[in-house]
Design a protein around this motif. Structure first.
Motif, short mmCIF file in Angstrom:
data_model
loop_
_atom_site.label_atom_id
_atom_site.label_comp_id
_atom_site.label_asym_id
_atom_site.label_seq_id
_atom_site.Cartn_x
_atom_site.Cartn_y
_atom_site.Cartn_z
N UNK A 101 -6.48 6.52 -8.81
CA UNK A 101 -5.28 7.17 -9.04
C UNK A 101 -5.10 7.60 -10.58
N UNK A 102 -3.96 7.80 -10.83
CA UNK A 102 -3.39 8.09 -12.55
C UNK A 102 -2.27 7.65 -12.83
N UNK A 103 -1.92 7.42 -14.02
CA UNK A 103 -0.63 6.98 -14.48
C UNK A 103 -0.29 7.86 -15.45
N UNK A 104 1.11 7.99 -15.88
CA UNK A 104 1.72 8.59 -17.17
C UNK A 104 1.43 8.01 -18.21
N UNK B 6 -7.88 14.02 -11.13
CA UNK B 6 -6.84 15.11 -11.65
C UNK B 6 -5.44 14.78 -11.16
N UNK B 7 -5.07 13.99 -12.10
CA UNK B 7 -3.58 13.27 -12.12
C UNK B 7 -2.60 14.41 -12.00
N UNK C 107 0.91 -1.21 -0.04
CA UNK C 107 -0.19 -0.06 0.16
C UNK C 107 0.81 1.17 0.03
N UNK C 108 0.34 2.27 -0.25
CA UNK C 108 1.08 3.72 -0.32
C UNK C 108 0.87 4.53 -1.68
N UNK C 109 0.45 3.59 -2.80
CA UNK C 109 0.52 4.41 -3.92
C UNK C 109 1.76 4.75 -4.56
N UNK C 110 1.89 5.48 -5.74
CA UNK C 110 3.16 5.86 -6.36
C UNK C 110 4.24 6.50 -5.55
N UNK C 111 3.58 7.18 -4.21
CA UNK C 111 4.76 7.87 -3.37
C UNK C 111 5.77 6.90 -2.78
N UNK C 112 5.34 5.61 -2.86
CA UNK C 112 6.28 4.74 -2.23
C UNK C 112 7.43 4.37 -3.13
N UNK D 195 12.95 8.85 -21.23
CA UNK D 195 12.17 8.92 -19.96
C UNK D 195 11.04 9.82 -20.46
N UNK D 196 9.30 9.28 -20.56
CA UNK D 196 8.57 10.17 -20.52
C UNK D 196 7.84 10.74 -19.43
N UNK D 197 7.60 11.86 -19.07
CA UNK D 197 7.19 12.37 -17.77
C UNK D 197 5.83 13.15 -17.99
N UNK D 198 4.88 13.41 -17.11
CA UNK D 198 3.67 14.29 -17.21
C UNK D 198 2.70 13.48 -18.17
N UNK D 199 1.77 14.09 -18.67
CA UNK D 199 0.51 13.86 -19.36
C UNK D 199 0.02 12.72 -18.52
N UNK D 200 -0.70 12.96 -17.59
CA UNK D 200 -1.49 12.15 -16.86
C UNK D 200 -2.84 11.67 -17.52
#
Length: 429
Positions: free
Chosen positions: A127-130, A295-296, A50-55, A248-253
């Protein structure tokens, strides 16, 4: 005739509140609900932890502990899990929710087998993902070495900072904080970052000493088997090649909305999460949504704050009275706005979150209803595409509940004067 329910509904195990997703929003909601005496509160998480992407975010920026020491992602996630468990919530990991057997009955699968769970209220916090390369329509050959920032974090978490697992020379695409975190993670892994490519102005791109190609986009990937380089195009329109073996592609959730769609919940235009009102209610009475699903790309603290807010709405629902679905005036966007949240403006004042399609410089923001101006202002400085703008709730008192949709319009004043809106996205109840 009284509805007896399907066989799956009748055989379902009962809880009071079922929270789907053990990220910051889901855990904060569960902790608040359990502490308030909402009955049996259960959190389902498909990941083994548990903890989501933060972990997976091994960097500071997640607040501080009780002694004032900075928290990294794993520390923040661990604290959120402990708070939910101490409050009395049950957190079950390795459990995937696969569908609906009824309006408030969810089908699950776990190593222990299949199960149906009935709840008095359901909170979707998936949640959301990139967005990955195929969804970004990035042309070129099919090669290894193209991954999202989330995939980079997961690779390092599973295998450690080993260049042979990642690459030797990397390009990072994006101009939000995720790009900066990716740069630092790559460097710790011994990978040379040759450039950060950002579509925003240089002021919005923070790369920590790495060469920055601002107002530039990656237009193609090249190579055979393994990535050999990327083609980029700047404001002048001229193509340029950058050699690398990792992109590495970042953002665009994009929201993890498969479960919401399976339940027939209307989706909000732009953000594509479930359409909700200011109380975070969806179109199905008793089903709520919160966090990155709506809202990702928001900070974990904001998702957790929304989790606590949805807990208040769930408690009101459990307290009795007729179950209510989302209600209110549709909120529309005009101009270069990606999404507005919430998509329905209810009778109670509620702030709006706005996210731009691209970085805006001193945009003019106007809110209208039936041609009447409810609010007008110009946020100072640059509004990056990766950061939301919060519009407080005071202006909503002027909205007519019996009037037409509320329209939020953004126009940018650039060198060539105001630019007209790119598109109009409509929300419907």
């Amino acid at each position: 005739m009284r509805h007896e329910g399907t066989r799956e509904e009748r055989a379902a195990r009962a809880v009071d509140v079922l929270v789907v997703g053990a990220g910051p929003a889901g855990l904060a909601a569960a902790a608040r609900l359990a502490a308030a005496g909402a009955g049996r509160v259960e959190v389902l998480e498909r990941e083994p932890e548990a903890g989501g992407a933060a972990r997976l975010c091994a960097h500071p920026g997640f607040g501080a502990d009780r002694r004032g020491r900075p928290l990294d992602g794993p520390g923040y996630a661990g604290r959120a899990v402990r708070a939910a468990v101490r409050a009395g919530a049950a957190v079950r990991t390795g459990v995937s929710v696969t569908g609906w057997a009824g309006p408030l009955v969810l089908e699950t699968t776990a190593p222990t087998g299949l199960e149906a769970v009935r709840a008095r209220a359901v909170v979707l916090a998936t949640g959301a993902r990139e967005r990955a390369r195929p969804a970004r329509l990035l042309p070129g050959t099919r090669v290894r070495g193209v991954l999202t920032a989330g995939e980079l974090q997961r690779t390092v978490a599973l295998f450690g900072p080993r260049p042979e697992r990642i690459g030797r020379r990397a390009v990072v695409a994006g101009d939000g904080p995720e790009a900066g975190h990716a740069v630092r993670l790559l460097r710790r892994a011994g990978v040379a970052v040759v450039a950060v490519v950002g579509e925003g102005p240089r002021a919005a791109v923070r790369a920590g000493g790495v060469p920055v190609l601002a107002e530039t986009a990656v237009t193609e990937v090249t190579g055979r088997g393994r990535l050999a380089g990327v083609a980029v195009r700047g404001r002048d329109g001229r193509p340029r090649a950058v050699g690398c073996d990792t992109l590495v592609l970042t953002g665009d959730w994009v929201p993890e909305h498969a479960l919401a769609r399976a339940g027939g919940l209307p989706l909000a235009p732009g953000g594509r999460g479930p359409l909700v009102d200011g109380a975070l209610r969806t179109a199905v009475p008793g089903v709520f949504a919160a966090g990155g699903l709506l809202h990702g790309g928001e900070p974990a603290a904001r998702a957790a704050s929304e989790g606590r807010a949805v807990a208040a709405a769930v408690l009101a629902h459990l307290g009795g009275g007729a179950p209510r679905a989302a209600e209110g005036l549709p909120v529309e966007t005009s101009g270069p706005l990606r999404w507005v949240h919430p998509g329905l403006l209810g009778p109670a004042p509620a702030p709006l979150l706005l996210r731009a399609e691209h970085t805006l410089v001193r945009p003019l923001l106007t809110v209208r209803q039936d041609g009447r101006v409810l609010h007008r202002g110009r946020p100072a400085g640059v509004l990056p595409a990766w950061r939301s703008l919060r519009l407080d709730a005071r202006w909503t008192r002027g909205a007519d509940p019996g009037g037409g949709p509320v329209v939020v319009d953004v126009r940018e004043r650039g060198a060539g004067g105001p630019t007209e809106g790119l598109a109009r996205v409509r929300g419907r109840a």
